[in-house]
Design an enzyme around this catalytic site. Sequence first.
Site, PDB file in Angstrom:
ATOM      1  CE  LYS A 105      31.644  75.354  -6.396  1.00 60.02           C
ATOM      2  NZ  LYS A 105      32.155  74.094  -5.860  1.00 60.02           N
ATOM      3  CG  ASP A 129      32.985  63.810  -4.783  1.00 62.14           C
ATOM      4  OD1 ASP A 129      33.782  62.886  -4.520  1.00 62.14           O
ATOM      5  OD2 ASP A 129      33.241  64.717  -5.593  1.00 62.14           O
TER       6      ASP A 129
END
EC number: 2.7.11.22
Length: 280
Positions: A20, A114
Amino acid sequence: AYGVVYKARDIETNEDIALKKIRLEQEDEGVPSTAIREISLLKEMHHENIVNLKDVVHREKRLYLVFEYLDLDLKKHMDSCPEFSQDLHMVKMFLCQILRGVAYCHSHRVLHRDLKPQNLLIDRGSNTIKLADFGLARAFGIPVRTFTHEVVTLWYRAPEVLLGSRHYSTPVDVWSVGCIFAEMVNQKPLFPGDSEIDELHKIFRIIGTPNEDIWPGVTSLPDFKSSFPKWPPKELATIVPNLGATGLDLLCKMLQLDPSKRITAKKALEHEYFKDIVLP
């Protein structure tokens, strides 16, 4: 949401990994030291229901996070297997694993903030579900748009966050898990709002509009409006009709508007709904 993800291979172990690349707002200033500290803490977290952060690489003012590679998420799984919602035992197994991952993080004082079906990854071989992106919100903030400019979903966001509370804590994740639980059973999102006000209205239409009796302090939150329509609560059994009584009881406890009344992840795991579950 935080940047591009590449599938890569670790040349030492020959394992697939997810790389990532974190996109930082202040590109020129490099990586904030606070973010590096936060992320380093996440390397210490090891649990079978959390995607393992294997390494953090800091190169040329960019941050790369190296995770174990999993190619299936709960959203893709629900979209491609409509029959999944009929398998209430599998739903229960998944919910139990999600809560175990959340409880582990909360015990280490790490929030997700989230949680959504897209960042619950599934290991196809073992049917293990793992939480991705835990702790990234604190390190990098929650972006308003994803890297590909999609708007970040509000469907799983807790009412205290939507009402502008600055002092939210672990109950925000339990709310998100409650929304995901209902979605696994119903095969459709529970509160699919397209703006913050629409999201609040969708929540209040089902759970009821809060007042000081239901949620002391709610009227003092920055984005509370006395003009909110005053909806009465609906019976959750009519909203999630395929869930039995103990499942509905747990869902109700997870979807309490007042965060101080919401069940904790640890307590949720002790709920009667899970009494027939045997996990290693």
